[in-house]
Design a protein around this motif. Structure first.
Motif, PDB file in Angstrom:
ATOM      1  N   ILE A  51       0.857  -1.189   0.000  1.00  0.00           N
ATOM      2  CA  ILE A  51       0.000   0.000   0.000  1.00  0.00           C
ATOM      3  C   ILE A  51       0.893   1.239   0.000  1.00  0.00           C
ATOM      4  O   ILE A  51       1.852   1.316   0.774  1.00  0.00           O
ATOM      5  CB  ILE A  51      -0.906  -0.020   1.256  1.00  0.00           C
ATOM      6  CG1 ILE A  51      -1.668  -1.349   1.340  1.00  0.00           C
ATOM      7  CG2 ILE A  51      -1.847   1.174   1.266  1.00  0.00           C
ATOM      8  CD1 ILE A  51      -2.191  -1.683   2.730  1.00  0.00           C
ATOM      9  N   PHE A  52       0.549   2.234  -0.836  1.00  0.00           N
ATOM     10  CA  PHE A  52       1.407   3.413  -0.933  1.00  0.00           C
ATOM     11  C   PHE A  52       0.628   4.604  -1.490  1.00  0.00           C
ATOM     12  O   PHE A  52      -0.440   4.447  -2.067  1.00  0.00           O
ATOM     13  CB  PHE A  52       2.631   3.116  -1.806  1.00  0.00           C
ATOM     14  CG  PHE A  52       2.312   2.488  -3.132  1.00  0.00           C
ATOM     15  CD1 PHE A  52       1.951   3.261  -4.221  1.00  0.00           C
ATOM     16  CD2 PHE A  52       2.363   1.110  -3.287  1.00  0.00           C
ATOM     17  CE1 PHE A  52       1.648   2.682  -5.448  1.00  0.00           C
ATOM     18  CE2 PHE A  52       2.068   0.511  -4.506  1.00  0.00           C
ATOM     19  CZ  PHE A  52       1.716   1.302  -5.590  1.00  0.00           C
ATOM     20  N   PRO A  53       1.193   5.832  -1.353  1.00  0.00           N
ATOM     21  CA  PRO A  53       0.497   7.043  -1.817  1.00  0.00           C
ATOM     22  C   PRO A  53       0.315   7.124  -3.338  1.00  0.00           C
ATOM     23  O   PRO A  53      -0.780   7.381  -3.817  1.00  0.00           O
ATOM     24  CB  PRO A  53       1.378   8.196  -1.327  1.00  0.00           C
ATOM     25  CG  PRO A  53       2.174   7.624  -0.203  1.00  0.00           C
ATOM     26  CD  PRO A  53       2.378   6.170  -0.544  1.00  0.00           C
ATOM     27  N   SER A  54       1.394   6.955  -4.108  1.00  0.00           N
ATOM     28  CA  SER A  54       1.287   7.100  -5.563  1.00  0.00           C
ATOM     29  C   SER A  54       2.473   6.446  -6.257  1.00  0.00           C
ATOM     30  O   SER A  54       3.623   6.653  -5.860  1.00  0.00           O
ATOM     31  CB  SER A  54       1.247   8.573  -5.967  1.00  0.00           C
ATOM     32  OG  SER A  54       1.267   8.694  -7.380  1.00  0.00           O
ATOM     33  N   VAL A  55       2.190   5.701  -7.297  1.00  0.00           N
ATOM     34  CA  VAL A  55       3.246   5.041  -8.065  1.00  0.00           C
ATOM     35  C   VAL A  55       4.143   6.068  -8.762  1.00  0.00           C
ATOM     36  O   VAL A  55       5.234   5.739  -9.212  1.00  0.00           O
ATOM     37  CB  VAL A  55       2.638   4.024  -9.060  1.00  0.00           C
ATOM     38  CG1 VAL A  55       2.020   4.720 -10.254  1.00  0.00           C
ATOM     39  CG2 VAL A  55       3.648   2.993  -9.475  1.00  0.00           C
ATOM     40  N   ASP A  56       3.720   7.313  -8.815  1.00  0.00           N
ATOM     41  CA  ASP A  56       4.506   8.368  -9.462  1.00  0.00           C
ATOM     42  C   ASP A  56       5.530   9.004  -8.534  1.00  0.00           C
ATOM     43  O   ASP A  56       6.057  10.078  -8.828  1.00  0.00           O
ATOM     44  CB  ASP A  56       3.582   9.442 -10.045  1.00  0.00           C
ATOM     45  CG  ASP A  56       2.909   8.972 -11.325  1.00  0.00           C
ATOM     46  OD1 ASP A  56       3.542   8.222 -12.089  1.00  0.00           O
ATOM     47  OD2 ASP A  56       1.744   9.334 -11.555  1.00  0.00           O
ATOM     48  N   THR A  57       5.816   8.361  -7.391  1.00  0.00           N
ATOM     49  CA  THR A  57       6.899   8.827  -6.528  1.00  0.00           C
ATOM     50  C   THR A  57       7.972   7.744  -6.492  1.00  0.00           C
ATOM     51  O   THR A  57       7.687   6.558  -6.661  1.00  0.00           O
ATOM     52  CB  THR A  57       6.415   9.121  -5.087  1.00  0.00           C
ATOM     53  OG1 THR A  57       5.999   7.898  -4.483  1.00  0.00           O
ATOM     54  CG2 THR A  57       5.273  10.135  -5.083  1.00  0.00           C
ATOM     55  N   GLY A  58       9.200   8.138  -6.273  1.00  0.00           N
ATOM     56  CA  GLY A  58      10.330   7.220  -6.355  1.00  0.00           C
ATOM     57  C   GLY A  58      10.262   6.036  -5.402  1.00  0.00           C
ATOM     58  O   GLY A  58      10.518   4.894  -5.796  1.00  0.00           O
ATOM     59  N   VAL A  59       9.926   6.279  -4.146  1.00  0.00           N
ATOM     60  CA  VAL A  59       9.904   5.199  -3.159  1.00  0.00           C
ATOM     61  C   VAL A  59       8.750   4.239  -3.444  1.00  0.00           C
ATOM     62  O   VAL A  59       8.910   3.022  -3.337  1.00  0.00           O
ATOM     63  CB  VAL A  59       9.827   5.755  -1.722  1.00  0.00           C
ATOM     64  CG1 VAL A  59       9.721   4.631  -0.703  1.00  0.00           C
ATOM     65  CG2 VAL A  59      11.055   6.616  -1.427  1.00  0.00           C
ATOM     66  N   CYS A  60       7.620   4.760  -3.834  1.00  0.00           N
ATOM     67  CA  CYS A  60       6.476   3.900  -4.168  1.00  0.00           C
ATOM     68  C   CYS A  60       6.820   3.018  -5.367  1.00  0.00           C
ATOM     69  O   CYS A  60       6.559   1.814  -5.359  1.00  0.00           O
ATOM     70  CB  CYS A  60       5.239   4.737  -4.477  1.00  0.00           C
ATOM     71  SG  CYS A  60       4.686   5.783  -3.110  1.00  0.00           S
ATOM     72  N   ALA A  61       7.399   3.610  -6.379  1.00  0.00           N
ATOM     73  CA  ALA A  61       7.791   2.848  -7.559  1.00  0.00           C
ATOM     74  C   ALA A  61       8.810   1.772  -7.190  1.00  0.00           C
ATOM     75  O   ALA A  61       8.728   0.641  -7.669  1.00  0.00           O
ATOM     76  CB  ALA A  61       8.368   3.789  -8.621  1.00  0.00           C
ATOM     77  N   GLN A  62       9.742   2.104  -6.304  1.00  0.00           N
ATOM     78  CA  GLN A  62      10.752   1.128  -5.887  1.00  0.00           C
ATOM     79  C   GLN A  62      10.106  -0.042  -5.145  1.00  0.00           C
ATOM     80  O   GLN A  62      10.505  -1.187  -5.328  1.00  0.00           O
ATOM     81  CB  GLN A  62      11.819   1.794  -5.009  1.00  0.00           C
ATOM     82  CG  GLN A  62      12.943   0.865  -4.610  1.00  0.00           C
ATOM     83  CD  GLN A  62      13.699   0.278  -5.797  1.00  0.00           C
ATOM     84  OE1 GLN A  62      13.760   0.853  -6.881  1.00  0.00           O
ATOM     85  NE2 GLN A  62      14.283  -0.882  -5.601  1.00  0.00           N
ATOM     86  N   SER A  63       9.092   0.220  -4.332  1.00  0.00           N
ATOM     87  CA  SER A  63       8.439  -0.877  -3.604  1.00  0.00           C
ATOM     88  C   SER A  63       7.742  -1.827  -4.580  1.00  0.00           C
ATOM     89  O   SER A  63       7.751  -3.043  -4.382  1.00  0.00           O
ATOM     90  CB  SER A  63       7.462  -0.353  -2.551  1.00  0.00           C
ATOM     91  OG  SER A  63       6.290   0.176  -3.123  1.00  0.00           O
ATOM     92  N   VAL A  64       7.168  -1.295  -5.638  1.00  0.00           N
ATOM     93  CA  VAL A  64       6.547  -2.153  -6.655  1.00  0.00           C
ATOM     94  C   VAL A  64       7.618  -3.013  -7.315  1.00  0.00           C
ATOM     95  O   VAL A  64       7.446  -4.226  -7.484  1.00  0.00           O
ATOM     96  CB  VAL A  64       5.770  -1.312  -7.698  1.00  0.00           C
ATOM     97  CG1 VAL A  64       5.279  -2.192  -8.844  1.00  0.00           C
ATOM     98  CG2 VAL A  64       4.607  -0.578  -7.041  1.00  0.00           C
ATOM     99  N   ARG A  65       8.748  -2.395  -7.678  1.00  0.00           N
ATOM    100  CA  ARG A  65       9.839  -3.137  -8.314  1.00  0.00           C
ATOM    101  C   ARG A  65      10.365  -4.246  -7.399  1.00  0.00           C
ATOM    102  O   ARG A  65      10.591  -5.377  -7.835  1.00  0.00           O
ATOM    103  CB  ARG A  65      10.990  -2.195  -8.665  1.00  0.00           C
ATOM    104  CG  ARG A  65      10.715  -1.253  -9.798  1.00  0.00           C
ATOM    105  CD  ARG A  65      11.974  -0.429 -10.124  1.00  0.00           C
ATOM    106  NE  ARG A  65      11.612   0.772 -10.817  1.00  0.00           N
ATOM    107  CZ  ARG A  65      11.592   1.995 -10.283  1.00  0.00           C
ATOM    108  NH1 ARG A  65      11.951   2.200  -9.035  1.00  0.00           N
ATOM    109  NH2 ARG A  65      11.226   3.030 -11.006  1.00  0.00           N
TER     110      ARG A  65
END
Length: 168
Positions: A51-65
């Motif tokens: 769960i995260f704020p937005s995939v358009d932020t670096g940390v959120c994108a990294q968690s998906v990766r």
């Protein structure tokens, strides 16, 4: 209400994460094809709720990766990446990144997921977005692990989450 920080500034959520060893709250979220999915659709499967704020932020994108690499390879496990991003943005991100092993789900329609899981920001610049959290649900629908990242700009503890999955 959980007290966390966003960029070092105090922030609060509308509630607390579900308690461990309790039944995971049901949810209805929107898939990338605009259809809906609920918790019951994953019955018998171990779940990582990333769960995260937005995939358009670096940390959120990294968690998906990271979860795409680590947890999605585990047997009988699905990784659900949940934000309030529109499904179009989630699709764009996955296409650009070559992400194929996670499911992107959106809470944009009702916000009920964030309320029921206690992760919606109640204040701060991210008010109404979802706070960075991990919930692991076992194949019986029980919450076996939770983490609400204390500083929103930090990554979750991937090792602890994956270890829990391997032992669930």
């Amino acid at each position: 209400m959980a007290s966390i920080t966003l960029g070092g500034n105090p922030a609060n959520t509308v509630g607390e994460l579900p308690a461990q060893n309790t039944k995971a709250p049901d949810f209805t979220l929107t898939k990338s094809d605009m259809s809906t999915v609920s918790l019951s659709d994953y019955k018998g499967t171990k779940l990582v709720l990333n769960i995260f704020p937005s995939v358009d932020t670096g940390v959120c994108a990294q968690s998906v990766r990271e979860f795409n690499k680590r947890a999605s390879k585990l047997e009988n496990t699905k990784v659900l990446c949940i934000s309030k991003d529109l499904p179009f943005a989630q699709n764009r991100f996955c296409g650009a990144e070559g992400i194929e092993n996670v499911e992107m789900l959106s809470d944009y329609k009702t916000g009920k997921f964030g309320e029921n899981y206690g992760v919606t920001f109640a204040d701060s610049a991210f008010e109404t977005l979802l706070s960075r959290s991990i919930v692991i649900v076992d194949q019986n629908g029980q919450v076996v692990y939770t983490e609400q990242v204390p500083e929103t700009g930090d990554e979750p503890d991937y090792n602890a989450a994956v270890e829990t999955l391997m032992n669930a």
